[in-house]
Design a protein around this motif. Structure first.
Motif, PDB file in Angstrom:
ATOM      1  N   ILE A 110       9.983  24.274  85.442  1.00  0.00           N
ATOM      2  CA  ILE A 110       9.588  22.929  85.876  1.00  0.00           C
ATOM      3  C   ILE A 110      10.037  22.682  87.312  1.00  0.00           C
ATOM      4  CG2 ILE A 110      10.005  20.458  85.500  1.00  0.00           C
ATOM      5  CD1 ILE A 110      10.033  21.053  82.494  1.00  0.00           C
ATOM      6  N   LYS A 111      11.230  23.142  87.672  1.00  0.00           N
ATOM      7  CA  LYS A 111      11.720  22.978  89.042  1.00  0.00           C
ATOM      8  C   LYS A 111      10.801  23.672  90.042  1.00  0.00           C
ATOM      9  CE  LYS A 111      15.861  23.730  91.898  1.00  0.00           C
ATOM     10  NZ  LYS A 111      15.258  24.579  92.948  1.00  0.00           N
ATOM     11  N   VAL A 112      10.437  24.928  89.749  1.00  0.00           N
ATOM     12  CA  VAL A 112       9.528  25.669  90.633  1.00  0.00           C
ATOM     13  C   VAL A 112       8.175  24.967  90.699  1.00  0.00           C
ATOM     14  CG1 VAL A 112       8.263  27.837  90.925  1.00  0.00           C
ATOM     15  CG2 VAL A 112      10.679  27.874  90.265  1.00  0.00           C
ATOM     16  N   TYR A 113       7.687  24.513  89.557  1.00  0.00           N
ATOM     17  CA  TYR A 113       6.393  23.825  89.492  1.00  0.00           C
ATOM     18  C   TYR A 113       6.401  22.582  90.369  1.00  0.00           C
ATOM     19  CZ  TYR A 113       2.361  21.382  87.480  1.00  0.00           C
ATOM     20  OH  TYR A 113       1.172  20.719  87.310  1.00  0.00           O
ATOM     21  N   LYS A 114       7.446  21.765  90.244  1.00  0.00           N
ATOM     22  CA  LYS A 114       7.507  20.518  91.017  1.00  0.00           C
ATOM     23  C   LYS A 114       7.560  20.787  92.509  1.00  0.00           C
ATOM     24  CE  LYS A 114       9.544  17.250  87.736  1.00  0.00           C
ATOM     25  NZ  LYS A 114      10.718  16.381  87.441  1.00  0.00           N
ATOM     26  N   GLU A 115       8.282  21.810  92.893  1.00  0.00           N
ATOM     27  CA  GLU A 115       8.354  22.154  94.319  1.00  0.00           C
ATOM     28  C   GLU A 115       7.007  22.643  94.832  1.00  0.00           C
ATOM     29  OE1 GLU A 115      11.497  25.001  94.383  1.00  0.00           O
ATOM     30  OE2 GLU A 115      13.088  23.488  94.319  1.00  0.00           O
ATOM     31  N   PHE A 116       6.219  23.253  93.960  1.00  0.00           N
ATOM     32  CA  PHE A 116       4.920  23.808  94.350  1.00  0.00           C
ATOM     33  C   PHE A 116       3.813  22.764  94.323  1.00  0.00           C
ATOM     34  CE2 PHE A 116       1.072  26.374  93.099  1.00  0.00           C
ATOM     35  CZ  PHE A 116       0.914  27.028  94.307  1.00  0.00           C
ATOM     36  N   THR A 117       3.851  21.856  93.370  1.00  0.00           N
ATOM     37  CA  THR A 117       2.755  20.886  93.200  1.00  0.00           C
ATOM     38  C   THR A 117       3.119  19.454  93.571  1.00  0.00           C
ATOM     39  OG1 THR A 117       3.290  20.341  90.898  1.00  0.00           O
ATOM     40  CG2 THR A 117       1.905  22.285  91.275  1.00  0.00           C
ATOM     41  N   GLY A 118       4.410  19.141  93.561  1.00  0.00           N
ATOM     42  CA  GLY A 118       4.830  17.783  93.861  1.00  0.00           C
ATOM     43  C   GLY A 118       4.742  16.833  92.685  1.00  0.00           C
ATOM     44  N   LYS A 119       4.537  17.353  91.484  1.00  0.00           N
ATOM     45  CA  LYS A 119       4.445  16.482  90.309  1.00  0.00           C
ATOM     46  C   LYS A 119       4.993  17.189  89.083  1.00  0.00           C
ATOM     47  CE  LYS A 119      -0.408  17.837  89.855  1.00  0.00           C
ATOM     48  NZ  LYS A 119      -1.812  17.357  89.865  1.00  0.00           N
TER      49      LYS A 119
END
Length: 301
Positions: A110-119
């Motif tokens: 989730i951390k990597v995802y948020k940094e990549f997508t902003g959500k």
């Protein structure tokens, strides 16, 4: 009655992650890893073109390893407006993790995802569709709205239950009276299941792996196309509304002859009245809003 058919392309961008997780601790074969590089590059580019040419927004499930290892390529998917979902960190088999490991992988993903997508991510697919008995509870705890790993039904969305660890256990070392019992009651979660199916997945029949006896790799894509079309045609005949999910991988479906298969399949699907191509996140929203019926699933006593 007017048909309502929601079709979703579900693209697992395993890239090299699926080869690095060799399950038994052996070092990854460099030739296999190169197939992952093909998937992240040429395969992804071809899938993006296929979807652009057919005006389709797909759902791409990315291990964090793929996002961090191929940031430029994965950004093409994000910037084209496709949905991006969770798919573990390095395609680890969740069923083999401890609860602490599973939670740590989810938090890191989730951390990597948020940094990549902003959500915050909306959906998750278990790598290799191997979940643990606690996976649905963990998804619920982390605020994930839907899963695409379970198979209680083959064409209808539903709210998925947890899977008690002793659902099926026949212990021959004990007296039969101790294991001749029904399944325990499954408890519903608020996680929506958009079901998957090994019968509509490109990997087992069309991607050879010497380390995995469950793969073939030499089956004619036209034969697979007929199988997929027949399943869709049956659903279309029997249901007024249903979902049809197509699971694929760029290192498989990015191959030339399989690209042609997808072109023919998409044309077949589009020839039917009531067919709409959506992301899985959109299907989840439609189900939660009551715009597509789905089913109620119960198990255990």
């Amino acid at each position: 009655m007017v048909k309502r058919v929601l079709v979703a392309y579900c693209v697992d961008v395993d890239a090299c992650a699926g080869w690095l997780n060799t399950k038994d601790g052996q070092l990854a074969n460099a030739s296999d890893v190169s197939r992952g590089v093909f998937g992240a590059n040429a395969g992804t580019d071809r899938m993006l073109k296929l979807f652009k040419d057919n005006n389709i927004l797909a759902s791409w499930y990315m291990p964090s390893h793929s996002i961090l290892s191929f940031p430029t390529q994965m950004a093409k998917v994000r910037d084209a407006g496709h949905e991006i979902g969770l798919h573990g960190y390095t395609h680890e088999f969740v069923s083999r993790l401890t609860e602490d490991q599973e939670r740590k992988v989810m938090a890191k993903s989730i951390k990597v995802y948020k940094e990549f997508t902003g959500k915050h991510p909306k959906g998750w697919v278990a790598p290799a569709w191997e979940i643990s008995p606690r996976s649905m509870q963990i998804l619920q705890a982390f605020g994930i709205e839907y899963d695409h790993s379970m198979m209680h039904h083959d064409c209808q969305p539903y709210y998925v239950s947890d899977m008690p660890p002793n659902t099926v256990h026949t212990d021959y070392s004990k007296d039969p009276d101790e294991w001749m019992i029904p399944m325990p009651k499954h408890t519903l979660t608020n996680v929506v299941e958009i079901p998957g199916s090994w019968n509509v997945d490109d990997w087992p029949p069309m991607h050879f792996s010497s380390r995995n006896p469950g793969t073939h790799g030499f089956i004619n894509p036209r034969d697979i196309e007929v199988q997929w079309r027949d399943q869709f045609d049956f659903f279309y005949r029997e249901y007024d509304s249903f979902v049809f999910t197509i699971s694929c991988h760029p290192q498989v479906s990015g191959r030339s002859n399989i690209q042609l298969m997808h072109e023919r399949l998409i044309a077949h699907l589009k020839s039917h009245e009531g067919v709409e191509f959506m992301t899985v996140a959109q299907i989840c929203d439609e189900f939660k809003a009551g715009k597509i019926a789905g089913v109620t699933i119960s198990a255990g006593v």
